[in-house]
Design an enzyme around this catalytic site. Structure first.
Site, PDB file in Angstrom:
ATOM      1  N   ASP A 229       0.834  -1.195   0.000  1.00  0.00           N
ATOM      2  CA  ASP A 229       0.000   0.000   0.000  1.00  0.00           C
ATOM      3  C   ASP A 229       0.875   1.253   0.000  1.00  0.00           C
ATOM      4  O   ASP A 229       1.873   1.318   0.715  1.00  0.00           O
ATOM      5  CB  ASP A 229      -0.890  -0.027   1.244  1.00  0.00           C
ATOM      6  CG  ASP A 229      -1.871   1.116   1.290  1.00  0.00           C
ATOM      7  OD1 ASP A 229      -2.718   1.206   0.388  1.00  0.00           O
ATOM      8  OD2 ASP A 229      -1.792   1.927   2.237  1.00  0.00           O
ATOM      9  N   GLU A 278      14.823 -15.362  -0.455  1.00  0.00           N
ATOM     10  CA  GLU A 278      15.264 -16.458   0.407  1.00  0.00           C
ATOM     11  C   GLU A 278      14.236 -17.579   0.463  1.00  0.00           C
ATOM     12  O   GLU A 278      14.568 -18.711   0.835  1.00  0.00           O
ATOM     13  CB  GLU A 278      15.501 -15.947   1.835  1.00  0.00           C
ATOM     14  CG  GLU A 278      16.633 -14.956   1.985  1.00  0.00           C
ATOM     15  CD  GLU A 278      16.702 -14.408   3.402  1.00  0.00           C
ATOM     16  OE1 GLU A 278      15.992 -14.954   4.284  1.00  0.00           O
ATOM     17  OE2 GLU A 278      17.448 -13.445   3.637  1.00  0.00           O
TER      18      GLU A 278
END
Length: 566
Positions: A229, A278
């Site tokens: 956002d 990751e």
């Protein structure tokens, strides 16, 4: 991960139930996000499981099979975090907790697991520009007074004027009025949105540390990505300089502003990308970034930053062939050098639904309080949806647009909850019209939304637009979406891509080829004659083919394949 388990365990102790067993992961598909159809769920308006009139996570979970059968790839959930709900959950008090109105962490865990079982991915909203004024950091900052280290995590400043009675600068809130509010000790704090949404100071290292931890929390929960956002708003210009103009909301997305689209945001996202990479399973970031040009939006999706950015330039286009072609070309040209997919969207929780927007004359903007010609609006909305789904890249579908829902424009003022409506001088404040709970059944309490009514009143006749009413009707908008999404999956020339081949067409008509696929969109008010390019795959209206010619009706889009079948 320990933090997640402790919180889920606490929720389990309250419910006296066990977490569901581990479920298979979503089927692997390389670069799935490059051509994904992502469905936005506004949780409070989607499905209510407990009859309190408010949608919740359990309600979403029970409707996941509907979304799988619709044919979407992923579900984006608007905020469900712990919040005082001053701005429908975009004022977050605790980023690691579910607000009780939506359920708890156990419900979130069950939803994520069930989605994976159904080969749906879950994207959650992240709100890093500001917190709630009830966030622990902000409450302590106010209580501890000037000089408190916690005040450095927000933008607290002394005021101007003889006694500090004037705001520190001339910035205006997106929701109207000053972007500053004074606290009792005399200092002011910055809020680019509602006063209940103080902006974080991203120059302070604790803010970055906290959000990297929040990312890991939800990634460990199993989410597949984040919609960010106000992704363009985290970093403010040094010294917080005056803008020097008023009515600043009109500059949003059209001009350079000292509180939006600053270069410093890109380093934040490079750090975030390292965390995301990751994790297995191709997790993604999606930016809500209002920028002056689509070329600047492309900066957010460079290879080491975010994966997608909303295409607000396309969202803002009118039902006009020339205007849409220009935006399509500029979008594809901007995204190609950075290797990112284009995105296409027609509606969301912040703008008037396109079935209403296209029913009104151009020039009214994305917030409209007129019903317009509903039949015309629906016809254009169906055609626009087919055009959007034919373009190269990823598409977003806002809940209910597959039903052809219009905005509810005649809501009584006393039921409205949009904070911009009450502040007056900013956005038009009529976002409630696109947030009315969607209908599932022809009859019953709140048309199948839940057993206890709905938090915003649904109009009479809502049931005739319901999932139940439209299922099995080949002329319905729901079946049009189902058919189009099925074809989109089956056709090798649809989905991901970086270009279209424009074909010769009459004025007001868009026609392009992608391999053996052809799309024609007639934006005019009259039928037009076009070549019959091959076998019709899907059409938003009834076309007539005679020999090698096809009559494409007004405001209609047609998909053909030129492939020869045995």
């Amino acid at each position: 991960m320990t933090d997640i388990l402790l919180r889920i365990k606490d929720d389990m102790s309250q419910q006296h139930s066990a977490a569901p067993a581990m479920t298979p992961t979503v089927a692997k598909r390389r670069d799935w996000w490059r051509d994904a159809v992502i469905y936005q769920v506004y949780p409070r308006s989607f499905a209510d499981s407990n009859g309190d009139g408010m949608g919740d996570l359990e309600g979403v979970r029970t409707r996941l099979p509907y979304l799988r059968d619709l044919g979407v790839d992923a579900v984006w959930l608007s905020p469900f975090y712990a919040s005082p709900q001053a701005d429908a959950g975009y004022d977050v008090a605790d980023y690691r907790a579910v607000d009780p109105m939506f359920g708890n962490l156990l419900d979130a865990d069950a939803l994520i697991r069930d989605a994976k079982e159904l080969s749906l991915r879950i994207i959650v909203d992240l709100v890093p520009n500001h917190s709630s004024d009830q966030h622990e950091w902000f409450r302590r900052a106010v209580a501890e007074g000037p000089g408190s280290p916690l005040r450095e995590r927000y933008h607290f400043r002394p005021g101007k004027g003889e006694n500090g009675e004037l705001p520190p600068n001339d910035w205006e809130s997106i929701f109207g009025g000053p972007a500053w509010t004074r606290v009792p000790d005399g200092e002011w704090y910055l809020h680019l949105f509602a006063p209940e949404q103080p902006d974080f100071n991203w120059e302070h290292p604790a803010v970055g540390d906290e959000f990297r931890s929040i990312l890991r929390f939800w990634l460990d929960m199993g989410v597949d990505g984040f919609r960010i956002d106000v992704a363009h708003g985290l970093v403010k210009a040094e010294g917080l300089p005056d803008l020097g103009s008023h009515d600043q909301v009109k500059l949003l997305g059209n001009d350079v502003m000292p509180f939006f689209d600053q270069e410093g945001v890109h380093e934040i996202y490079r750090q975030w990308r390292l965390i995301l990479d990751e994790y297995a399973g191709e997790r993604i970031f999606v930016a809500e970034a209002w920028t002056p040009t689509i070329e600047r939006t492309a900066h957010y999706v460079r290879p080491d930053e975010l994966h997608q950015a909303f295409n607000f330039q396309y969202l803002s286009t009118h039902w006009d062939a020339e205007e849409m072609r220009e935006v399509i070309d500029r979008t594809l040209d901007a995204m190609r050098p950075v290797g990112a997919p284009a995105t296409w969207v027609l509606s969301n929780h912040d703008v008037t639904r396109h079935a209403t927007r296209f029913a009104n004359p151009p020039g009214l903007g994305t917030q409209i309080r007129l019903a317009g010609d509903r039949e015309l609006g629906l016809r254009r909305a169906r055609a626009a949806s087919l055009l959007m789904l034919a373009l190269p890249g990823s598409a977003y579908v806002y809940q209910g647009e597959e039903l052809g829902l219009p905005d509810v424009v005649d809501l009584p003022d006393e039921v409205r909850q949009d904070p911009a409506y009450f502040r007056g001088a900013g956005q038009d404040g009529f976002r409630d019209g696109c947030r009315v709970p969607i209908p599932w059944t022809r009859t019953g309490s709140s048309y199948g939304f839940g057993d206890g009514g709905s938090w915003l009143p649904q109009p009479d006749g809502w049931g005739e637009l319901s999932v139940e009413a439209q299922t099995g009707d080949p002329a319905s908008t729901l079946e049009l979406y189902r058919a189009a999404l099925a074809v989109r999956r089956e056709q090798p020339d649809l989905g991901a891509g970086t270009s279209v081949e424009w074909l010769r067409a009459p004025e007001g008509v868009l026609a392009f080829r992608r391999g053996e696929f052809v799309c024609v969109a007639n934006t005019t008010g009259e039928s037009v004659a076009m070549p019959a390019y091959g076998r019709v795959l899907v059409a938003s209206g009834e076309i007539i083919e005679v020999d090698d010619e096809a009559k494409v009706p007004a405001d209609t889009t047609v998909w053909w394949t030129t492939a020869v079948t045995a």
